[in-house]
Design an enzyme around this catalytic site. Structure first.
Site, PDB file in Angstrom:
ATOM      1  N   GLU A  98       0.821  -1.217   0.000  1.00 27.28           N
ATOM      2  CA  GLU A  98       0.000   0.000   0.000  1.00 27.28           C
ATOM      3  C   GLU A  98       0.851   1.262   0.000  1.00 27.28           C
ATOM      4  O   GLU A  98       0.604   2.207   0.756  1.00 27.28           O
ATOM      5  CB  GLU A  98      -0.971  -0.010   1.195  1.00 27.28           C
ATOM      6  CG  GLU A  98      -1.902  -1.211   1.152  1.00 27.28           C
ATOM      7  CD  GLU A  98      -2.955  -1.255   2.237  1.00 27.28           C
ATOM      8  OE1 GLU A  98      -2.709  -0.710   3.328  1.00 27.28           O
ATOM      9  OE2 GLU A  98      -4.010  -1.862   1.998  1.00 27.28           O
ATOM     10  N   ASP A 134      -8.584  -8.930   3.673  1.00 29.37           N
ATOM     11  CA  ASP A 134      -8.395  -7.800   4.588  1.00 29.37           C
ATOM     12  C   ASP A 134      -9.568  -7.629   5.551  1.00 29.37           C
ATOM     13  O   ASP A 134     -10.366  -6.707   5.388  1.00 29.37           O
ATOM     14  CB  ASP A 134      -8.217  -6.526   3.748  1.00 29.37           C
ATOM     15  CG  ASP A 134      -7.706  -5.365   4.570  1.00 29.37           C
ATOM     16  OD1 ASP A 134      -7.417  -5.565   5.758  1.00 29.37           O
ATOM     17  OD2 ASP A 134      -7.601  -4.259   4.017  1.00 29.37           O
ATOM     18  N   GLU A 185     -13.134  -2.109  11.429  1.00 29.73           N
ATOM     19  CA  GLU A 185     -12.977  -1.378  10.172  1.00 29.73           C
ATOM     20  C   GLU A 185     -14.036  -1.753   9.134  1.00 29.73           C
ATOM     21  O   GLU A 185     -14.681  -0.887   8.553  1.00 29.73           O
ATOM     22  CB  GLU A 185     -11.567  -1.637   9.617  1.00 29.73           C
ATOM     23  CG  GLU A 185     -11.341  -0.982   8.276  1.00 29.73           C
ATOM     24  CD  GLU A 185      -9.970  -1.291   7.687  1.00 29.73           C
ATOM     25  OE1 GLU A 185      -9.165  -1.968   8.350  1.00 29.73           O
ATOM     26  OE2 GLU A 185      -9.718  -0.839   6.563  1.00 29.73           O
TER      27      GLU A 185
HETATM   28  O1  GCW Z   1      -7.217  -2.830   6.166  1.00 27.46           O
HETATM   29  C1  GCW Z   1      -6.275  -2.008   5.575  1.00 27.46           C
HETATM   30  C2  GCW Z   1      -6.595  -0.659   6.081  1.00 27.46           C
HETATM   31  C3  GCW Z   1      -5.425   0.261   6.138  1.00 27.46           C
HETATM   32  C4  GCW Z   1      -4.326  -0.429   6.900  1.00 27.46           C
HETATM   33  C5  GCW Z   1      -3.954  -1.708   6.157  1.00 27.46           C
HETATM   34  C6  GCW Z   1      -2.919  -2.532   6.898  1.00 27.46           C
HETATM   35  C7  GCW Z   1      -2.782   0.623   8.373  1.00 27.46           C
HETATM   36  O2  GCW Z   1      -7.619  -0.136   5.283  1.00 27.46           O
HETATM   37  O3  GCW Z   1      -5.843   1.433   6.767  1.00 27.46           O
HETATM   38  O4  GCW Z   1      -3.208   0.392   7.061  1.00 27.46           O
HETATM   39  O5  GCW Z   1      -5.073  -2.528   6.018  1.00 27.46           O
HETATM   40  O6  GCW Z   1      -3.323  -3.464   7.572  1.00 27.46           O
HETATM   41  O7  GCW Z   1      -1.754  -2.253   6.788  1.00 27.46           O
END
Ligand code: GCW
Length: 842
Positions: free
Chosen positions: A309, A388, A416
């Site tokens: 990311e 995720d 989340e």
């Molecule tokens: O779930 C995603 C989130 C990000 C997060 C990433 C991760 C901290 O949307 O906000 O970053 O995973 O786990 O690294």
């Protein structure tokens, strides 16, 4: 202190006199309330010793002692006498096993405790009855005290007592995603308790309270900053600030850790590289950790997110995650520090047009080939599912893909993708499924819990991590019931064999008292909540159908498609689902052991709840349940929304049995959830109705006989507009009162029969203004409110759509109903529709 005592005594007296025992609560005490016990329960503990002796002296033992005194005073309204030596009368004795060797050699020999384990035992010491709380470490003693107090709070007998507990794994950590500016990534309960304006907070009171909560559930490590790490945490000038946090953690046995950015040697170290193979880089890390340990001798280690990311990582130099992890691990090793290297490494610019591409494969593809190449003090931190934290995912195949590498499972307490603490979603049942899941990685059962604990492949280290993200909100996580997730996480990390029912009941008793109606209702609601949330947000393993490009909160069915993030569900006119089979799909199933690969490869043996994760099927495909996929989507969304409404009713049955504060706060959130579940239901059902063209057999989707669309009302000042995406507003449209208008109205004639009604006003509550609303029936104001919630939305849509229910409305045919809106800032008092239903509801 006197005041505190006074209040406690008054409350106790009132309770003793039979008055209803409800006291004001903010939720700050969480499950450590130590509220006075009812007289009948308190009597069970009349034989509890009157004094406490601590064998030894350390910050942790002092915490244990103070906690015991505090707990007994709160619950039993008794103050233990503190003795320096073993008294002549019975006592509670706290101390590490080593200190008991002389006084009780038998206990010492037979205890057989590992690190952090504890023993609560009724024993005679020199002929005197004692209640002994002991462990191999001081931390174990502290955990024992918390266990003893928990028993008392839940009214369980403590005499005689012989209870031994050992943690399942050495690693029981939490991560916080706090930024140095005080904001928290994916945090839903206010700003950071650790940081403010680029520095560690001056006042760390809340940090100490957090550490105490963590200790009470056996958590022994905490990484305090975002994995998207600011390199500044490693600057020399920042280290003393970190040391202050470690000082506050220490008395609770919680060790400090930080997330670090791999490019730090270059960004703050002044080198022209951060290549892990460069000796100057290795030297930089070595020196850095030497400095850290000089200031924080019990520093636990670091967490690394790299090549993910947008974070820089070893790929910049053609190196592997093992190269990167090991260079840091070598620098930490002399100090016994650990590196948690996250397996969340994937390409978020995947070509979505290629049907063979699959983000779910990334963790295994990146890490399995490196098995055995990581240092002994490296732990690979693996999210429980391959994508995720979706509402439903299969278990990550990487758990069985690393046999010569330490592992930890990463779970998420912060919700989340599961309602952001606005929706009730108790996650231990989901975690239990994951932890108990057999990976078929050997002859005997190999559940995930055993693999991560290091038991299956005989690894020296491993365990559990959860992203928690508590904030400055008094109740830590926003929703008063969300703390059940933190509690549940800790309990499972300590003992993953506990069942969710036990956990839910324990938490409820500790947090709300032992009234059977309260325990039964709240624990029942908790246990029902994940399936309810799943049923209106993420059908059949398709993933949470939320706005994945933005808030991750409201519905956004299409947001996952036609982009590189790889959270695809591939819904089109004919069908839905990701084909991940080996025969025709991405081949992801082959990352599992043979029996699991076989199971998921076949449509017949894939469980319904994961069908769309593994297969692309037509909407008319018939599930094991006997329903078609499309009808399942309609039915589950309607059922889920109904069950969400039912949670409100269940909660209302507890009125008067709880403190008003938490009662009102939970009711407020549950009512929001019930409304938002309808937003979800309608958005998802309409989207699929439209794309599939297949009607809902029960005629619900797309038909709303009791609804009056705002755009169909008589408008003054209000102007219709199209909401994007269209499924997030009823009929795709709403009305807004945009400048220069300063007040607008929308009216219609009621043409139903005379009677009692309830009216729902669906409006949009953005976070960039506080519009005001009024509803009038024949010029009589029946309700008024301000749209002042803090939802994650700056525009009208699925994130901001909110329901206001007006009850007890007497209406007659011909009544003129008018809603007036006053915009504020960028929030234009937008309204979607009004729904009128007879009261009580049919
Ligand atoms: O779930 C995603 C989130 C990000 C997060 C990433 C991760 C901290 O949307 O906000 O970053 O995973 O786990 O690294």
């Amino acid at each position: 202190m006197r005041r505190f005592l006074h209040i406690t005594i008054c409350v106790a007296l009132l309770c003793g006199l039979g008055a209803r025992c409800v006291r004001a609560e903010t939720g700050a005490d969480a499950w450590l309330r130590y509220a006075p016990l009812d007289k009948s329960v308190a009597e069970k503990f009349s034989a509890l010793p009157e004094s406490v002796v601590v064998l030894g002296d350390s910050p942790i033992l002092n915490s244990a002692n103070a906690e015991l005194i505090r707990g007994i005073r709160g619950m039993l309204v008794r103050t233990l006498r503190e003795e320096k030596n073993l008294p002549r009368e019975s006592a509670i004795v706290l101390g590490p096993l080593s200190a008991l060797r002389a006084d009780s050699p038998k206990l010492f020999e037979q205890a057989d405790l590992h690190e952090d384990g504890f023993l609560l035992a009724t024993e005679k010491l020199h002929g005197i009855d004692c209640l002994i709380v002991t462990g191999t470490t001081d931390r174990g003693v502290l955990y024992g005290v918390f266990a003893l107090l928990s028993r008392i709070a839940r009214g369980e007998s403590v005499s005689p007592l012989h209870e031994k507990q050992q943690p399942y794994a050495p690693i029981r950590w939490v991560d916080q995603w706090d930024n140095l500016d005080g904001r928290i990534e994916r945090g839903y309960a206010g700003p950071s308790i650790f940081f403010e304006n680029g520095n560690v907070r001056a006042d760390l009171t809340r940090v100490g309270e957090y550490a105490r909560l963590l200790a009470s559930i056996g958590i022994n490590g905490c990484a305090i900053n975002n994995v998207n790490a600011n390199p500044r945490v490693l600057e020399d000038s920042f280290l003393p600030q970190l040391a202050r946090v470690a000082d506050v953690f220490r008395p609770w046995g919680v060790r400090l850790s930080i997330s670090v950015d791999l490019s730090s040697p270059k960004v703050i170290g002044g080198l022209d590289t951060f290549d892990p193979a460069d000796p100057r880089v290795a030297e930089w890390w070595r020196k850095k950790f030497d400095d850290i340990y000089r200031q924080i001798p019990d520093f636990a280690g670091v967490v690394v997110k790299a090549d993910s990311e947008g974070r820089l990582g070893p790929a910049t130099y053609g190196r592997t995650p093992a190269d990167a992890a090991n260079v840091i691990a070598r620098a930490l090793a002399p100090h016994h520090g650990i590196v948690f290297y996250r397996a969340f490494v994937y390409n978020h610019h995947l070509d979505w047009t290629n049907p063979k591409n699959d983000r779910a494969k990334a963790a295994y593809d990146n890490f399995h080939p490196l098995d055995g190449k990581f240092g002994g003090n490296v732990i690979i931190q693996i999210k429980h599912g391959p994508i995720d934290f979706q509402v439903r995912e299969p278990v990550s195949p990487l758990f069985s893909g690393l046999e010569k590498t330490n592992e930890a499972i990463e779970l998420q307490v912060t919700q989340e993708y599961t309602g952001q603490q606005r929706h009730l979603c108790f996650l231990p049942p989901m975690w239990k499924e994951v932890l108990d899941f057999d990976m078929h990685a050997g002859e005997r059962p190999t559940p995930v819990k055993d693999i991560v604990a290091g038991k299956t492949f005989h690894r020296p280290m491993g365990g559990f991590v959860a992203v928690v993200n508590v904030g400055m909100d008094a109740n830590w996580l926003g929703h008063p019931l969300a703390m059940a997730n933190l509690y549940g996480y800790g309990r499972l990390a300590w003992n993953p064999n506990l069942d969710s029912k036990t956990i839910a009941e324990e938490w409820t008793r500790l947090s709300f008292g032992n009234d059977p109606a309260v325990v039964q209702t709240i624990s029942g609601m908790l246990r029902a909540s994940w399936p309810i949330y799943e049923s209106y947000t993420g059908p059949l393993g398709a993933g949470t159908l939320t706005d994945i490009l933005g808030s991750h909160f409201g519905p956004g069915v299409e947001s996952s498609e036609r982009n590189g993030w790889g959270q695809w569900h591939r819904a089109d006119h004919d069908g839905i689902g990701m084909d991940r089979t080996a025969a025709t799909g991405t081949g992801y199933v082959d990352q599992y052991s043979a029996p699991l690969a076989k199971k998921y490869e076949s449509l017949k043996t894939t469980p319904d709840e994961l069908l769309l994760f593994f297969h692309h099927v037509r909407y008319t495909y018939v599930l094991h349940s006997g329903k078609t996929v499309i009808q399942h989507i309609y039915d589950s969304h309607y059922e889920g929304a109904e069950q969400a409404a039912n949670l409100v009713q269940q909660w209302k049955s507890l009125k008067g049995r709880l403190d008003e504060e938490r009662y009102a706060e939970v009711l407020n959130r549950l009512e929001f959830q019930a409304g938002h579940a309808i937003v979800w239901r309608d958005a998802v059902c309409n989207w699929f109705l439209q794309i599939s063209g297949i009607p809902d057999k029960l005629g619900r989707a797309g038909h709303y006989p009791d609804r009056i669309e705002a755009e169909a009302m008589q408008l003054q000042g209000y102007v219709p507009f199209e909401v994007v995406p269209r499924e997030t507003a009823s009929g795709g449209k709403a009305i807004e009162c945009a400048p220069p208008a300063r007040e607008c109205s929308a009216a219609f004639r009621f043409d139903g029969a005379a009677g009692q009604y309830e009216m729902d006003v669906e409006y949009f509550d953005q976070n960039n203004g506080k519009s005001k609303f009024r509803v009038l029936v024949d010029e009589r104001i029946v309700d008024e409110w301000a749209a002042d919630d803090h939802l994650p939305a700056a525009k009208p849509g699925g994130d901001s759509s909110t329901r206001r229910r007006i009850i007890g409305l007497a209406l007659r045919p011909g009544d003129n109903i008018r809603i007036e809106g006053v915009p504020d800032g960028a929030e234009h008092a937008a309204v979607d529709y009004i729904e009128i239903l007879p009261s009580p509801r049919p």
